[in-house]
Motif scaffolding. Structure first.
Motif, short mmCIF file in Angstrom:
data_model
loop_
_atom_site.label_atom_id
_atom_site.label_comp_id
_atom_site.label_asym_id
_atom_site.label_seq_id
_atom_site.Cartn_x
_atom_site.Cartn_y
_atom_site.Cartn_z
N LEU A 166 -0.76 7.67 9.00
CA LEU A 166 -0.39 8.50 10.30
C LEU A 166 0.06 7.31 11.26
CD1 LEU A 166 -3.16 11.16 10.61
CD2 LEU A 166 -0.93 11.35 9.91
N LEU A 167 -0.69 6.24 11.25
CA LEU A 167 -0.17 4.97 12.17
C LEU A 167 1.54 4.64 11.67
CD1 LEU A 167 -0.99 3.06 14.44
CD2 LEU A 167 -1.39 1.53 12.50
N THR A 168 1.41 4.35 10.45
CA THR A 168 3.00 3.82 9.94
C THR A 168 4.07 5.10 10.40
OG1 THR A 168 1.71 2.64 8.32
CG2 THR A 168 4.11 3.03 8.07
N PHE A 169 3.68 6.30 9.88
CA PHE A 169 4.71 7.36 10.37
C PHE A 169 4.90 7.42 11.90
CE2 PHE A 169 5.22 11.92 11.65
CZ PHE A 169 6.33 12.09 11.02
N PHE A 170 3.77 7.52 12.58
CA PHE A 170 4.17 7.76 14.09
C PHE A 170 4.91 6.58 14.51
CE2 PHE A 170 0.92 11.16 13.81
CZ PHE A 170 1.73 12.28 14.15
N LEU A 171 4.44 5.19 14.36
CA LEU A 171 5.20 4.05 14.88
C LEU A 171 6.64 4.21 14.30
CD1 LEU A 171 2.40 1.36 14.62
CD2 LEU A 171 3.23 2.52 16.53
N THR A 172 6.98 4.50 13.16
CA THR A 172 8.13 4.53 12.67
C THR A 172 8.88 5.47 13.40
OG1 THR A 172 7.40 3.85 10.36
CG2 THR A 172 9.60 4.90 10.51
N PRO A 231 0.88 -1.32 0.02
CA PRO A 231 0.08 0.16 -0.05
C PRO A 231 0.83 1.25 0.23
CG PRO A 231 -0.82 -1.58 1.57
CD PRO A 231 0.55 -2.21 1.30
N GLN A 232 0.67 2.34 -0.77
CA GLN A 232 1.30 3.34 -1.01
C GLN A 232 1.42 4.20 0.47
OE1 GLN A 232 3.21 4.07 -3.61
NE2 GLN A 232 4.04 5.79 -2.35
N PRO A 233 0.24 4.61 1.11
CA PRO A 233 0.20 5.08 2.42
C PRO A 233 1.27 4.53 3.37
CG PRO A 233 -2.11 4.73 1.60
CD PRO A 233 -1.26 3.94 0.89
N VAL A 234 1.38 3.05 3.33
CA VAL A 234 2.56 2.38 4.43
C VAL A 234 3.94 2.98 3.84
CG1 VAL A 234 3.58 0.28 4.92
CG2 VAL A 234 1.03 0.63 4.60
N ILE A 235 4.09 2.93 2.45
CA ILE A 235 5.27 3.44 2.05
C ILE A 235 5.87 4.74 2.33
CG2 ILE A 235 6.88 3.62 -0.09
CD1 ILE A 235 5.54 1.21 -1.44
N THR A 236 4.84 5.60 2.12
CA THR A 236 5.00 6.83 2.42
C THR A 236 4.96 7.14 3.79
OG1 THR A 236 3.41 7.69 0.19
CG2 THR A 236 3.72 9.42 2.24
N GLY A 237 4.40 6.70 4.66
CA GLY A 237 4.40 6.91 6.07
C GLY A 237 6.01 6.19 6.53
N PHE A 238 6.25 5.05 6.20
CA PHE A 238 7.56 4.95 6.99
C PHE A 238 8.60 5.57 6.27
CE2 PHE A 238 7.77 1.15 3.82
CZ PHE A 238 9.09 1.31 3.30
N THR A 239 8.41 6.00 4.88
CA THR A 239 9.32 6.67 4.35
C THR A 239 9.90 8.12 5.03
OG1 THR A 239 9.30 5.65 2.36
CG2 THR A 239 10.50 7.71 2.05
#
Length: 575
Positions: free
Chosen positions: A391-397, A133-141
């Motif tokens: 947002l979940l992926t971003f903040f957890l990263t 999923p693109q939101p996952v890639i964008t979030g962790f990047t």
């Protein structure tokens, strides 16, 4: 049964270098590749050292990684123009592994990641990467970009700290406690480095901004005798020797403990290399071999580990630089590694004067580029599910761990997808509202009303639209509760169901059982190819007077009429 074609299988992993040599490789191509390789090596030289230092390792480790892994990725890879080496995406996970398990733990992680990548390529899992999923890639990047930025504050400001904490909140707390130790000379070098890089990108974009910034800061620090930390003061003089096949003891007994980090490294290497290869294809008009690229990435990481190096993958910025400089074959990437080796052997005594603040400036720019602020902002305007995943992926990263972030992001994205698919499935007795039916809705409504008006007494018909999978199978649970008086025959129209899974078949079997207990005969009409095959394989079979199948709605009505003992004229249009 189709025979296994081993030659076609092996072709999936044939290096692009072999294809280039088979087509013919001349002096003109070598000249173009040499110029491109030199250009990329100039860009990669400061990056390799900066990335290694940010990861908690030594500058020469980054150079060894770029040389060994960069050569192997180009020589064995499935892309003609891919440039490999250490990248910023690995910094958070590598930093934590080195702090917790030492250099030996990192080497084991890199070895395991390489083997995982080789296995993934041989199993032909490269094509599955496109479903991330693109939101996952964008979030962790974006999260990695924030982590890189926070990791460079110490060197950018010259703070006096023995060790930088790995956790984000503890790290900034430590920065606050040591803020009074800020060195004006280090801050000045950071500002100078940023100014040179940003200025050159605006007015001289073709010039090697990173290398020029390092040279300018080194000259300023040396000529003005500024009290700023340098590579020499922290790491000593870089060895002007070839990378050696030598590494510390590997803690194999901690394999299970390190496996999650190895999986994260393999995932990052696979995703980043394939994304880079896709972008390169768009720039050159070529087509990479995704599974062959994964195998090459795996071999390169194993090779890097055996020489004590860091994890490596395809680097998008260096690959784009290679293409813009005229590189069109893997030879350019191989020469880039050779030029890096020459630089290390010739310039190692001079690199000790490079200020760490200048390398921090390089990584601050890398972090900004990696953050993709515009892409992040655009995704925030997407539907609520995508925003939540981002947002979940971003903040957890940023706050916890990259491994947890990716796992949670993918799981949440899967649940969001299932919810959306389940919402798209409609069980309807009304007119032409089933999702996915298409066509003219008013005409469909008229046809549906005409069909329902001709149903025999005691017969009801419901239509399902959309995939009948585990997320939507429960939509059939309360179907029989909608009748004031149970019909004698229920026709379930499934022409608009393109896909069914085991849960969907189980739901149909349960519905048939409930119908049987209530004395209702169930007729399933209009099964498409995939649902028909799955239903047959799972042995959902006809039972006279209980469960029947009809190829279309017209035949279903005739069958229903015979069951209730009354004939009715079938409708003009069918499923």
């Amino acid at each position: 049964m189709a025979r296994f074609d081993h030659r076609e299988f092996l072709r999936l992993f044939e290096p692009k270098l072999v294809s280039v040599l088979r087509e013919g490789y001349g002096l003109q191509a070598l000249r173009a590749d040499a110029i491109a390789g030199l250009t990329v090596a100039i860009v990669a030289l400061p990056l390799a050292m900066a990335l290694a230092i940010a990861s908690g390792s030594t500058p020469e480790t980054g150079l060894h990684t770029a040389i060994v892994a960069g050569f192997l990725i180009s020589a064995l890879g499935g892309s003609r123009v891919q440039i490999g080496g250490p990248t910023a995406a690995f910094i958070p996970v590598v930093f934590v592994v080195i702090q917790q398990h030492g250099t030996g733990g990192l080497i084991l992680c890199t070895l395991l990641a390489g083997l995982i990548l080789v296995a993934a390529g041989l199993l032909r899992l490269g094509t599955l990467m496109r479903y991330m999923p693109q939101p996952v890639i964008t979030g962790f990047t974006a999260g990695i970009a924030v982590s890189i930025f926070s990791s460079q504050v110490k060197d950018a400001l010259g703070l006096e700290m023995d060790q930088v904490p790995a956790e984000f909140l503890e790290r900034w707390s430590a920065y606050g406690e040591r803020a009074a130790t800020l060195q004006p000379a280090a801050l000045a070098m950071t500002v100078l480095g940023l100014a040179v890089i940003v200025g050159l990108r605006r007015w001289r974009p073709k010039w090697p901004g990173f290398l020029i910034a390092l040279a300018a800061c080194t000259l300023a620090t040396t000529l003005l005798a500024l009290p700023a930390d340098t590579i020499g003061t922290r790491f000593g003089e870089l060895p002007a020797t070839l990378p050696r096949f030598e590494f510390p003891r590997i803690p194999f007994e901690r394999t299970l403990e390190l496996l999650p980090s190895a999986l994260t490294i393999a995932f990052l290497a696979g995703v980043e290399s394939l994304l880079s290869a896709v972008v390169a294809d768009g720039m050159t008009g070529g087509r990479h071999r995704s599974n062959g690229e994964l195998v090459a990435q795996g071999v390169a990481n194993v090779g890097s580990a055996l020489f004590g190096g860091l994890p490596a993958t395809g680097a998008l910025a260096r690959t784009a630089t290679n293409v813009r400089a005229g590189g069109r074959t893997p030879v350019a990437g191989m020469l880039h590694a050779v030029f890096l080796l020459a630089f290390m052997l010739l310039l190692a005594p001079l690199m000790r004067y490079v200020p760490l603040a200048a390398l921090a400036a390089v990584l601050l720019v890398v972090a900004w580029n990696m953050s993709e602020v515009e892409n992040f902002r655009t995704t925030l305007s997407a539907p609520w599910g995508d925003r939540l995943v981002l947002l979940l992926t971003f903040f957890l990263t940023v706050l916890l761990d990259l491994t947890i972030a990716i796992q949670a992001g993918v799981v949440l994205a899967a649940f969001v997808f299932m919810f959306r698919m389940a919402e798209s499935v409609e069980v309807s007795a009304g007119a032409g509202t089933a999702v996915g039916e298409g066509g003219d809705r008013e005409r469909d409504a008229d046809d549906d009303l005409g069909q329902r008006a001709q149903l025999p007494d005691g017969v009801e018909a419901y239509r399902i639209g959309g995939p009948l999978f585990f997320g939507a199978a429960n939509r059939l649970d309360n179907l029989l509760d909608q009748f004031f008086e149970p019909p004698k025959v229920l026709i379930l129209r499934m022409r608009l169901v393109p896909v069914i899974d085991a849960s969907g078949v189980h739901a149909l079997r349960a519905l048939a059982g409930r119908c049987h207990r209530k004395g209702i005969a169930l007729i399933i009409s209009g099964l498409q190819d995939q649902p028909n095959r799955v239903v047959a394989k799972m042995r959902l079979e006809q039972a006279p007077g209980e469960l029947h199948f009809a190829s279309d709605f017209s035949r279903a009505v005739k069958l229903a009429a015979s069951i209730v003992g009354r004939h009715a004229k079938p409708p003009a249009s069918g499923d």
